[in-house]
Each structure stands twice: as C-alpha cells, then as structure tokens.
Design an enzyme around this catalytic site. Sequence first.
Site, PDB file in Angstrom:
ATOM      1  N   LYS A   1     -25.908  -3.927  39.984  1.00 41.20           N
ATOM      2  CA  LYS A   1     -27.053  -4.712  40.479  1.00 41.20           C
ATOM      3  C   LYS A   1     -26.632  -6.140  40.808  1.00 41.20           C
ATOM      4  O   LYS A   1     -27.234  -6.795  41.657  1.00 41.20           O
ATOM      5  CB  LYS A   1     -28.216  -4.667  39.495  1.00 41.20           C
ATOM      6  CG  LYS A   1     -27.923  -5.255  38.116  1.00 41.20           C
ATOM      7  CD  LYS A   1     -28.160  -6.753  38.036  1.00 41.20           C
ATOM      8  CE  LYS A   1     -27.687  -7.323  36.718  1.00 41.20           C
ATOM      9  NZ  LYS A   1     -27.894  -8.782  36.631  1.00 41.20           N
TER      10      LYS A   1
ATOM     11  N   THR B   1     -32.981  -9.325  39.632  1.00 44.98           N
ATOM     12  CA  THR B   1     -31.907 -10.228  40.051  1.00 44.98           C
ATOM     13  C   THR B   1     -31.827 -10.410  41.563  1.00 44.98           C
ATOM     14  O   THR B   1     -31.189 -11.358  42.029  1.00 44.98           O
ATOM     15  CB  THR B   1     -30.540  -9.742  39.531  1.00 44.98           C
ATOM     16  OG1 THR B   1     -30.362  -8.376  39.903  1.00 44.98           O
ATOM     17  CG2 THR B   1     -30.453  -9.870  38.036  1.00 44.98           C
TER      18      THR B   1
END
Length: 320
Positions: A185, A242
């Site tokens: 990620k 994020t």
Amino acid sequence: MKIGIAGGGAFGTALSVALALDGNDVRLWARSEAAVKQMCETRQNGKLPDVLLPDRVSVSSDIAPLLGCDTILLATPAQTLPEFLGTHAEALSGKTLIAACKGIDLKRMTGPASTIADLVPSATPAMLTGPSFAADIARGLPTALTLACADEEHGETLQNALSTATLRIYRTTDTVGAELGGALKNVMAIAAGIAMGARLGESARAALITRGFPEMQRLALALGAQPETLSGLSGLGDLVLTCTSEQSRNYRFGSALGRGADFDQSTTVEGAATARAVQLLAAKLGLDMPICNVVADLTTGKTDVSTALNALLSRPLKEE
C-alpha cells in the site's frame, strides 16, 4: 504486562503511549541519545507535539531494558530491521517479536514477520499493521489494526494484551498477507501522491487506487497470502487511508515527486525501497505490476513523471 518497543520514532512512541495508558509498563528504546534525552526531560517526542508520555513509559538508549522484555514491538524502519535482529539475535531468542513496520527488505526480499522468522527462528513472530497514523493512536482516537500471528493461540493472547479502549485489534494467522498488504500500500500511496502532485485530479487518484489493489493482490497471492487478508484492514483499509491523507509520508513523497519539489531526505519513505523490491520480485515471478514498476523507475531516476504517466495512460485497453 511489561512490553518493550524498539524505535523511538512517531509510531513507536504512539504505541508506547496507548499501551501505557492501558496499564502496561513500557520500555521504549531509541537509538538516538539526543532524542532520549529530550523525551526524558520533556516527556514529549518532537514528532508528536502536545502528546505527553505517561509515567509508565521509560525511555532509554540502553538496549538492556528492552531486551529484558518477553514481548517486544519492533517499530524500526523495515530496511534496518534485519540489522537490528542480527545484532541482537541471541538476546531476542525465544521472545515474542511483533513487527510494527511495513516494507519488503531489499536484500532478503522478505516482509518483517518473515525476516523475524528467518533471523531469530526460536522467536514467535507476529505483525501489527493496518490503517493508522501515529498521531491518531497517541491522541486516543479510535483505530483498528490487524495482528497477524501464525500461532493462533498465541495470536489470541497478543490480541487481548495489545487491545485498548481505543485501539481495536483483529487477528489473523496469515502473516504473509498482512505484511504484504502493509508494504504494497505504501507503493500505491506514492503513486496516488504523484497523481495529485501532478494535478491529474481526484478521478485519476481513484483510478490508481482501484487498479493498484489488484496489483497488491496479484503479488500477495503469488507469495502464498490468503485473498481475504488483502481485503481487510491490513490491505484495502490501509490502502485507502495512505492514498488519501497528507499525514502519509509516502503520499507526501509522491506529491513532491509529482510537483517536481524537494522532499525531506531524513523522512523514512518505506514505499520507495519496497517498489524496487517488488519490481525484482515481479520480474522473477512473471507478474504484471505496472504501477509498482513506474514508482520503482521514478524513485530510482530511470524515468520522469511525464513519461511515467504517459506509459500508464497508453497501456492497452482490456476487460476489467
């Protein structure tokens, strides 16, 4: 319970605050003597302004108090974790070691939990990961994380020990899926930051997040992860957080790349090294990872933003 935390950065400090406020005695170790001196004198970490360290947190640059704990959270950068484990392997033998960092080691090509298992085989390895920012944890804001431990009984014990009133922990035995979700990620967050920094717009970012998720699944499944793990907190949950917040260092780094601006070199950006590791793994496994490849090429200076974006936008049209 006495808990050790290796790493006096924002995340390690935030975990120490949350666990101490829940009644645990915490031994926080930091490599920097200057940082330790500041925290001891002010009871604050400069990376977490307005957050006071509880009395139950003791801070030291001496490794002995940390190594005296049976359960240790490793909040060191992923790229320095092997060195830490190798240096202290004998003292860490037989302990419960919980990785609280995200990334793929460039030299070993392994995630944090796998690195622990390799370098300290007598330890019980685990992974604490998921959508979280240090500032939120330290301030007691509700946060949900994944605790991955192959030993199910031990994982349940850790889940109960580390959960607090505001830190909700879910468990899984899929350490591979948890460590890869947390690592990959970060690469996608850099890509999302590039899109926003280059002023491509929210729609472009949404497309990158959506197309980036199958890339994460592709590599994780090839390495033995369970598909449902990537759809949970440690994968999709962390990806969404994020890729959409300025609190993310990886996102801010990508945004600076997209704008052609400088970025603070002292800030740890795990996604940059992870992108390079993923590029090598993908080539070895014969996997198509276009977004990860572009981020790897950008962070190593092999291409520029304009060329990279054109390469992504000119990929063949296909069925979703």
